[in-house]
Design a protein around this motif. Structure first.
Motif, PDB file in Angstrom:
ATOM      1  N   GLU A  26       0.846  -1.204   0.000  1.00 11.41           N
ATOM      2  CA  GLU A  26       0.000   0.000   0.000  1.00 11.41           C
ATOM      3  C   GLU A  26       0.877   1.248   0.000  1.00 11.41           C
ATOM      4  OE1 GLU A  26      -3.992  -1.749   2.226  1.00 11.41           O
ATOM      5  OE2 GLU A  26      -2.500  -0.639   3.410  1.00 11.41           O
ATOM      6  N   ASN A  27       1.894   1.185   0.807  1.00 12.52           N
ATOM      7  CA  ASN A  27       2.811   2.306   0.933  1.00 12.52           C
ATOM      8  C   ASN A  27       3.539   2.588  -0.384  1.00 12.52           C
ATOM      9  OD1 ASN A  27       4.626   4.171   2.059  1.00 12.52           O
ATOM     10  ND2 ASN A  27       6.107   2.521   2.418  1.00 12.52           N
ATOM     11  N   ILE A  28       4.006   1.523  -1.032  1.00  8.27           N
ATOM     12  CA  ILE A  28       4.763   1.699  -2.274  1.00  8.27           C
ATOM     13  C   ILE A  28       3.867   2.185  -3.406  1.00  8.27           C
ATOM     14  CG2 ILE A  28       5.986   0.439  -4.108  1.00  8.27           C
ATOM     15  CD1 ILE A  28       7.157  -1.330  -1.858  1.00  8.27           C
ATOM     16  N   LEU A  29       2.658   1.630  -3.494  1.00  9.06           N
ATOM     17  CA  LEU A  29       1.801   1.918  -4.641  1.00  9.06           C
ATOM     18  C   LEU A  29       0.982   3.204  -4.486  1.00  9.06           C
ATOM     19  CD1 LEU A  29       0.670  -1.769  -5.280  1.00  9.06           C
ATOM     20  CD2 LEU A  29       2.060  -0.382  -6.837  1.00  9.06           C
ATOM     21  N   SER A  30       0.869   3.696  -3.249  1.00 11.21           N
ATOM     22  CA  SER A  30      -0.025   4.840  -3.033  1.00 11.21           C
ATOM     23  C   SER A  30       0.332   6.104  -3.827  1.00 11.21           C
ATOM     24  CB  SER A  30      -0.154   5.147  -1.540  1.00 11.21           C
ATOM     25  OG  SER A  30       1.099   5.543  -1.036  1.00 11.21           O
ATOM     26  N   PRO A  31       1.593   6.364  -4.172  1.00 14.05           N
ATOM     27  CA  PRO A  31       1.848   7.571  -4.984  1.00 14.05           C
ATOM     28  C   PRO A  31       1.264   7.505  -6.403  1.00 14.05           C
ATOM     29  CG  PRO A  31       3.885   6.803  -3.941  1.00 14.05           C
ATOM     30  CD  PRO A  31       2.856   5.718  -3.761  1.00 14.05           C
ATOM     31  N   ASN A  32       0.871   6.303  -6.873  1.00 12.20           N
ATOM     32  CA  ASN A  32       0.280   6.210  -8.218  1.00 12.20           C
ATOM     33  C   ASN A  32      -1.072   6.911  -8.235  1.00 12.20           C
ATOM     34  OD1 ASN A  32       2.418   4.625  -8.970  1.00 12.20           O
ATOM     35  ND2 ASN A  32       1.300   2.690  -8.843  1.00 12.20           N
ATOM     36  N   LEU A  90       6.954   3.032 -10.806  1.00  8.67           N
ATOM     37  CA  LEU A  90       8.349   3.096 -11.266  1.00  8.67           C
ATOM     38  C   LEU A  90       9.298   2.636 -10.159  1.00  8.67           C
ATOM     39  CD1 LEU A  90       8.205   6.473 -13.260  1.00  8.67           C
ATOM     40  CD2 LEU A  90       8.218   4.153 -14.189  1.00  8.67           C
ATOM     41  N   ARG A  91       8.973   3.032  -8.919  1.00 11.61           N
ATOM     42  CA  ARG A  91       9.812   2.590  -7.802  1.00 11.61           C
ATOM     43  C   ARG A  91       9.777   1.067  -7.681  1.00 11.61           C
ATOM     44  NH1 ARG A  91       8.420   3.294  -1.371  1.00 11.61           N
ATOM     45  NH2 ARG A  91       9.816   1.635  -0.698  1.00 11.61           N
ATOM     46  N   LEU A  92       8.576   0.512  -7.767  1.00 11.80           N
ATOM     47  CA  LEU A  92       8.435  -0.940  -7.643  1.00 11.80           C
ATOM     48  C   LEU A  92       9.250  -1.648  -8.728  1.00 11.80           C
ATOM     49  CD1 LEU A  92       5.335  -2.996  -6.794  1.00 11.80           C
ATOM     50  CD2 LEU A  92       6.545  -3.553  -8.887  1.00 11.80           C
ATOM     51  N   MET A  93       9.150  -1.153  -9.954  1.00  8.43           N
ATOM     52  CA  MET A  93       9.892  -1.802 -11.041  1.00  8.43           C
ATOM     53  C   MET A  93      11.398  -1.651 -10.840  1.00  8.43           C
ATOM     54  SD  MET A  93       7.624  -1.347 -14.499  1.00  8.43           S
ATOM     55  CE  MET A  93       7.395   0.407 -14.448  1.00  8.43           C
ATOM     56  N   HIS A  94      11.816  -0.466 -10.391  1.00  6.94           N
ATOM     57  CA  HIS A  94      13.239  -0.239 -10.150  1.00  6.94           C
ATOM     58  C   HIS A  94      13.753  -1.197  -9.067  1.00  6.94           C
ATOM     59  CE1 HIS A  94      16.936   2.050 -10.094  1.00  6.94           C
ATOM     60  NE2 HIS A  94      16.856   2.148  -8.787  1.00  6.94           N
ATOM     61  N   GLU A  95      12.991  -1.330  -7.999  1.00  6.45           N
ATOM     62  CA  GLU A  95      13.422  -2.218  -6.911  1.00  6.45           C
ATOM     63  C   GLU A  95      13.406  -3.680  -7.355  1.00  6.45           C
ATOM     64  OE1 GLU A  95      11.266  -1.390  -3.304  1.00  6.45           O
ATOM     65  OE2 GLU A  95      12.100   0.647  -3.155  1.00  6.45           O
ATOM     66  N   LEU A  96      12.429  -4.038  -8.190  1.00  6.23           N
ATOM     67  CA  LEU A  96      12.383  -5.414  -8.699  1.00  6.23           C
ATOM     68  C   LEU A  96      13.631  -5.686  -9.554  1.00  6.23           C
ATOM     69  CD1 LEU A  96      10.955  -8.141  -9.074  1.00  6.23           C
ATOM     70  CD2 LEU A  96       9.630  -7.127 -10.934  1.00  6.23           C
ATOM     71  N   GLU A  97      14.004  -4.711 -10.356  1.00  9.13           N
ATOM     72  CA  GLU A  97      15.229  -4.867 -11.158  1.00  9.13           C
ATOM     73  C   GLU A  97      16.430  -5.147 -10.252  1.00  9.13           C
ATOM     74  OE1 GLU A  97      14.157  -1.852 -14.905  1.00  9.13           O
ATOM     75  OE2 GLU A  97      15.853  -1.412 -13.603  1.00  9.13           O
ATOM     76  N   LEU A  98      16.523  -4.373  -9.179  1.00  8.42           N
ATOM     77  CA  LEU A  98      17.670  -4.548  -8.276  1.00  8.42           C
ATOM     78  C   LEU A  98      17.641  -5.918  -7.597  1.00  8.42           C
ATOM     79  CD1 LEU A  98      17.865  -0.986  -6.635  1.00  8.42           C
ATOM     80  CD2 LEU A  98      19.259  -1.918  -8.505  1.00  8.42           C
ATOM     81  N   MET A  99      16.465  -6.356  -7.209  1.00  6.35           N
ATOM     82  CA  MET A  99      16.359  -7.664  -6.555  1.00  6.35           C
ATOM     83  C   MET A  99      16.726  -8.786  -7.535  1.00  6.35           C
ATOM     84  SD  MET A  99      13.098  -7.196  -3.923  1.00  6.35           S
ATOM     85  CE  MET A  99      11.849  -7.217  -5.157  1.00  6.35           C
ATOM     86  N   ARG A 149       3.114  -8.815  -8.813  1.00  2.00           N
ATOM     87  CA  ARG A 149       2.958 -10.076  -8.066  1.00  2.00           C
ATOM     88  C   ARG A 149       4.324 -10.657  -7.687  1.00  2.00           C
ATOM     89  NH1 ARG A 149      -1.339 -10.982 -11.965  1.00  2.00           N
ATOM     90  NH2 ARG A 149      -3.278 -11.674 -11.005  1.00  2.00           N
ATOM     91  N   ALA A 150       5.250 -10.653  -8.633  1.00  2.00           N
ATOM     92  CA  ALA A 150       6.575 -11.223  -8.374  1.00  2.00           C
ATOM     93  C   ALA A 150       7.307 -10.407  -7.306  1.00  2.00           C
ATOM     94  CB  ALA A 150       7.388 -11.270  -9.662  1.00  2.00           C
ATOM     95  N   TYR A 151       7.168  -9.090  -7.394  1.00  2.00           N
ATOM     96  CA  TYR A 151       7.790  -8.217  -6.394  1.00  2.00           C
ATOM     97  C   TYR A 151       7.256  -8.563  -5.002  1.00  2.00           C
ATOM     98  CZ  TYR A 151       8.936  -3.946  -3.810  1.00  2.00           C
ATOM     99  OH  TYR A 151       9.410  -3.067  -2.873  1.00  2.00           O
ATOM    100  N   ALA A 152       5.918  -8.685  -4.926  1.00  2.00           N
ATOM    101  CA  ALA A 152       5.294  -8.984  -3.629  1.00  2.00           C
ATOM    102  C   ALA A 152       5.790 -10.331  -3.101  1.00  2.00           C
ATOM    103  CB  ALA A 152       3.772  -8.991  -3.768  1.00  2.00           C
ATOM    104  N   TYR A 153       5.910 -11.304  -3.999  1.00  2.00           N
ATOM    105  CA  TYR A 153       6.366 -12.637  -3.594  1.00  2.00           C
ATOM    106  C   TYR A 153       7.793 -12.587  -3.049  1.00  2.00           C
ATOM    107  CZ  TYR A 153       7.832 -17.537  -4.068  1.00  2.00           C
ATOM    108  OH  TYR A 153       8.323 -18.796  -3.838  1.00  2.00           O
ATOM    109  N   ILE A 154       8.661 -11.865  -3.754  1.00  2.00           N
ATOM    110  CA  ILE A 154      10.063 -11.790  -3.308  1.00  2.00           C
ATOM    111  C   ILE A 154      10.156 -11.080  -1.959  1.00  2.00           C
ATOM    112  CG2 ILE A 154      12.380 -10.875  -3.850  1.00  2.00           C
ATOM    113  CD1 ILE A 154      11.655 -11.228  -6.838  1.00  2.00           C
ATOM    114  N   ARG A 155       9.377  -9.997  -1.807  1.00  2.00           N
ATOM    115  CA  ARG A 155       9.400  -9.274  -0.525  1.00  2.00           C
ATOM    116  C   ARG A 155       8.864 -10.164   0.603  1.00  2.00           C
ATOM    117  NH1 ARG A 155       9.818  -3.813  -0.001  1.00  2.00           N
ATOM    118  NH2 ARG A 155      10.162  -4.505   2.140  1.00  2.00           N
ATOM    119  N   MET A 156       7.874 -10.959   0.273  1.00  2.00           N
ATOM    120  CA  MET A 156       7.274 -11.827   1.270  1.00  2.00           C
ATOM    121  C   MET A 156       8.291 -12.892   1.726  1.00  2.00           C
ATOM    122  SD  MET A 156       3.607 -13.581   0.748  1.00  2.00           S
ATOM    123  CE  MET A 156       2.553 -13.987   2.119  1.00  2.00           C
ATOM    124  N   GLN A 157       9.027 -13.450   0.768  1.00  2.00           N
ATOM    125  CA  GLN A 157       9.992 -14.505   1.078  1.00  2.00           C
ATOM    126  C   GLN A 157      11.253 -13.957   1.733  1.00  2.00           C
ATOM    127  OE1 GLN A 157       9.480 -17.661   0.808  1.00  2.00           O
ATOM    128  NE2 GLN A 157       7.639 -17.686  -0.452  1.00  2.00           N
TER     129      GLN A 157
END
Lengths: 443, 489
Positions: A51-57, B111-120, B331-339
């Motif tokens: 929620e925190n990450i996606l909220s700026p969208n 964009l942040r999520l994609m950037h962080e997924l790239e790094l992971m 979904r993949a980002y969430a999975y990696i963060r979860m694990q």
């Protein structure tokens, strides 16, 4: 690391002392010491973090957006979500075992049937990644169907698609050349097409409606100029609810994107590439095909067919490398069209046209703007031109909480300060009012 | 054996019996703004009440088998359980209702999520840069081989050949061919790359060698460093097919093994649902030296703001519109963060443990070629079936009757009557034991039962040859064919 009782038992059965021994075959020189990633999260922690990450969208639902350009904001009935959320569909894979996968197979057959009907093409496969890769594959297929290492592509095609087509063409040593559009109507420039059709041209790609909005009218002329070369047509399948389908106009290959049928925008992915062709070329087409047949008891059944075109059988001689496709979105498209129905689809499509005409003429009345730029019939997208630099217009709109249309300056410099505006059934009169008021306020 | 799949006779949605009286007459003037000569004359789509449509697809879903129904040990496809939270996250409006051409300032979260997924993925793959654009594994291979081509061209070299082992996934040779390369398939030795044969095959014409490690037999290619050396000495590149990454996370990485270009299958390793055939996602990672060729736009972080960077003049361009299959990436980002890091390592450990446990319990009933220790999957030979006049296909069909999806069969081709089994880490010992019991029980059954299988599924054996002959790909074609043969509908 902690190890469960069951794991312990399994290790004992394997006569192993630790999990680590399972990796004894990996040479030391290539071993890494774990992963430097943040520690895991519980479901609750993950939810908070997401929620925190996606909220700026800023979703389209929170501010009016007039973007289209290949990805559209349409209404999705709740029943579509119910259907595509079924675990049995979503957690299955490619139906390699047809006896236990009839549900997905029939749904994909229905998707093929819906697309076949809308496009009036003999065969539509059960999906490509998106319209851009479908176009890339069409360029390659055109080269297999009609000899010639050159392929023509209309200028009024999205820059995204052109770029992808270029990548695909390069791999197969095919040269792409551009055919211009008529500056008055936005339609294919027939004289330019005539001058560029040569011996070594295998086909020509154009769209209806095209990227700049106009719906093509010169079908007969284009068909006759092309002769036996492939006529490859890009469509917005929703517009086909109202306009003549490419299959009736002599198209050899049809591509498009069915995202408009039941799939949200999702930042442009996943999308679902439509790919259809005439039946005589079916063995040269890429992608999976579902066919109707029976089981040994004579009951109607479905299975994947003509797989000898595909990579898992034909390897380097396959018509394409595609394996994983967009099956779940094909199901969404079928479910959407079934829920909306024929009458519903035509009404929604008509509402799009109505909204486009209304918005375009209202913009035209605002001082400093001309709209639509082209004298042609449009579906739900059109070009508007502004006297002041469009970048400035966009910035001011954004400041007022409006996402304006897609700026064309960079890729279509000949259109000067112009932008591509899309409006669908999702826009209310208030949304249009808001845009018009904002445009009126720009000086 | 208690499994029985639902059997419904669900008409095709276009059939008249599925069309009750809600249909309105076709009104060509709807959309009256369309000039007459452009107007559509007819549209033969159904018009059904929502209630009936939902019934139709829910009944169809019951005739489909997914991971949520039971064990799905389809080798090479990593059919693991997908945590539901990941599906829920992608239903949020902050995912569904954002447009790829929005001002970057309004999609900073994405964009942040994609950037962080790239790094992971860089960390997991041992690579320096990643593109998320490719839409599937094969599309990642295609992208990777385009990178190979761009690299050699920048060195002003023309190399015409891509080499791969005969155990390679079918997508490998198909991808290389699509980029215009000749493909040389190298026969394996003891199930692994024949290093001497590779040495002999590599030349100045070799652009790249494509390999998955562990390979499709589930064997770890121990000579991978030497293989990399052979390729690199010849100026060629080493490509990693990431389909089997689920076996090695945290233990080794493609980068550490000296691979140059790598693709990831997010729908396999990182638990995004396979959707009945897709969508997937096939990001590609590279070592620094190849970063310049990656597709544009790249996601860039400057002064705390995420943006899109097109300024990579050596880029191969685009392989897909926009940024890739975003909903799959989330979904993949969430999975990696979860694990987390430890969790992913434990994923691989349990995947390999489950695979070896199954293999040990089944190897005596079949044939286990090439040594003992396996990674996440293993391949059994079906010769003992053949001896009883049966084929692997018969065995696979009978497994369906027991409520298990069949393994991948007849691949890789170097194993006779192959069964490729990948249980994944999400299955318990109890489920594996039940599968083992089922396999053993099937082997004791009368061969005629196997030949007649399946009987507990929605349909019995499908006449696949008839489908290829009849070529009915749509209801429209079906009706046309009925008309032409004069049969009544």
């Amino acid at each position: 690391m902690e190890i469960s009782k069951c794991s312990q038992e399994m290790l004992q059965e394997l006569h192993l002392g630790s999990l680590e021994e399972l990796f004894a075959d990996i040479p030391k020189e290539v071993r890494t010491g774990g992963l430097k990633l943040p520690p895991g999260l519980s479901e609750l922690e993950l939810r908070r973090e997401m929620e925190n990450i996606l909220s700026p969208n800023k979703p389209a639902s929170s501010h009016p957006s007039f973007l289209g350009a290949g990805v559209y904001h349409h209404f999705i009935p709740a029943a579509v979500r119910t259907i595509v959320s079924r675990s049995e569909f979503i957690t299955a894979y490619t139906p390699y075992q047809p006896e236990i996968s009839q549900g997905m197979l029939q749904s994909l057959f229905e998707y093929q049937s819906f697309m076949s009907e809308l496009t009036a093409m003999d065969v539509v496969n059960c999906s490509m990644y998106d319209a851009s890769t479908a176009l890339g594959e069409a360029v390659l297929m055109s080269n297999r169907v009609s000899e010639g290492n050159k392929f023509l592509i209309s200028r009024s095609v999205s820059p995204e698609k052109k770029s992808v087509a270029k990548t695909y063409a390069r791999g197969a040593d095919i040269t792409l050349a551009e055919v211009g559009y008529d500056r008055e109507t936005g339609l294919v420039d027939l004289n330019d097409l005539k001058s560029k059709v040569s011996e070594d041209v295998s086909g020509f790609y154009f769209e209806t409606p095209n990227f700049l909005g106009p719906i093509e009218t010169h079908w007969q002329e284009i068909r006759s100029i092309l002769g036996s070369r492939s006529m490859v047509v890009g469509v917005n399948p929703m517009a086909l609810a109202l306009i003549k389908p490419p299959g009736e106009m002599g198209a050899d290959i049809v591509v498009g994107d069915a995202q408009v049928f039941g799939t949200p925008m999702n930042l442009g992915g996943p999308m679902i590439g439509i790919f259809g062709c005439k039946v005589e070329h079916v063995r040269k087409m890429p992608g999976r095909l579902i066919g109707m047949t029976t089981d040994i008891e004579g009951r109607r059944a479905f299975c994947m067919t003509l797989q000898t075109r595909e990579q898992h059988i034909r390897r380097s001689k396959a018509t394409s490398n595609i394996c994983t496709n967009e099956a779940l979105l094909a199901l969404a498209s079928a479910a959407y069209l079934a829920v909306i129905g024929k009458s519903g689809l035509r009404k929604i499509a008509a509402k799009n046209v109505e909204n486009m005409r209304s918005l375009s003429s209202r913009i035209n009345l605002v001082r400093g703007f001309v709209s639509p730029r082209f004298r042609a019939t449009h579906f739900n997208e059109f070009v508007m031109t502004s006297e002041i630099p469009y970048d400035k217009v966009n910035k001011e709109l954004l400041a007022k909480g409006i996402q304006g249309g897609f700026a064309l300056d960079r890729q279509f410099p000949e259109l000067k300060s112009s932008a591509l505006y899309a409006t669908t059934e999702m826009h209310t009169k208030t949304d249009h009012d808001k845009l018009i008021a904002a445009l009126e306020g720009i000086r | 054996m208690r499994y029985h799949q639902a059997v419904h006779d669900v008409p095709v949605i276009f059939e008249p019996c599925e069309r009750p009286e809600v249909s309105e007459p076709f009104d060509p003037t709807v959309g009256g703004a369309i000039p007459r000569d452009l107007q559509r004359a007819d549209l033969a789509l159904p018009d059904l009440p929502e209630r009936d449509v939902v019934k139709h697809y829910v009944n169809l879903s019951q005739m489909n088998f997914g991971v949520d129904n039971g064990l799905y040990p389809l080798g090479s496809c990593t059919m693991k359980y997908n945590p539901k939270i990941c599906d829920e996250v992608v239903s949020w409006k902050t995912v569904t209702d954002i447009h790829p051409l929005q001002e970057p300032s309004t999609i900073q979260g994405a964009l942040r999520l994609m950037h962080e997924l790239e790094l992971m993925l860089c960390e997991i793959g041992g690579v320096d840069a990643v593109t998320l654009q490719p839409a599937a594994g094969a599309h990642g291979e295609y992208t990777g081989i385009q990178l190979v081509k761009a690299y050699h061209e920048s060195m002003e070299e023309t190399r015409r050949e891509v080499i791969l082992p005969d155990t390679a996934h079918g997508t490998n040779p198909a991808s290389a061919a699509m980029v215009g390369y000749d493909v040389l398939e190298l026969p394996s030795k003891d199930g692994c790359v024949d290093v001497e044969a590779l040495k002999a095959a590599v030349s100045k014409d070799t652009a790249a060698f494509m390999l998955t490690n562990p390979n499709t037999l589930g064997l770890f290619e121990k000579n991978v460093k030497e293989i990399a050396g052979i390729l690199h000495d010849a100026g060629a590149l080493l490509y990693y097919d990431g389909a089997n990454l689920n076996a090695i996370m945290g233990k080794t990485s493609p980068g550490k093994m000296d691979f140059d270009i790598v693709h990831f299958n997010l729908h396999k390793t990182f638990a995004t649902p396979h959707g009945g055939g897709g969508p997937g996602a096939g990001p590609v990672g590279v070592k620094k030296k190849f970063e310049a060729y990656l597709p544009v736009p790249r996601i860039a972080l400057r002064d705390g703001m995420y943006g899109l960077d097109y300024d990579w003049p050596q880029s191969i361009g685009k392989v897909r519109a926009f940024f890739g299959n975003f909903a799959v990436l989330v979904r993949a980002y969430a999975y990696i963060r979860m694990q987390g890091g430890k969790g992913l390592e434990s994923v691989s450990e349990n995947a390999v443990l489950n695979s070896n446990y199954l293999k040990e319990k089944l190897k005596d009933s079949f044939e286990l070629p090439y040594g003992s220790l396996r990674k996440h999957e293993f391949v059994l030979g079906g010769r003992p079936l053949k001896a009883r006049g049966l084929r692997t296909l018969d065995f696979a069909k009978r497994l369906l009757d027991y409520g298990f999806h069949a393994p991948t069969i007849y691949f890789p081709i170097i194993v006779d009557e192959a069964l490729m089994i990948e249980p994944t880490e999400t299955e318990t010992k109890d489920t594996l034991d039940k599968f083992i019991d089922a396999c053993k029980s099937i082997l004791k059954e009368d061969p005629e039962i196997l030949k007649a299988a399946p009987v507990n599924t929605a349909r019995r054996r499908i006449e696949e040859a008839k489908a290829a002959r009849d070529m009915i790909f749509s209801w429209r074609e079906y009706e046309k064919k009925l008309d032409s043969t004069g049969r009544t509908k």
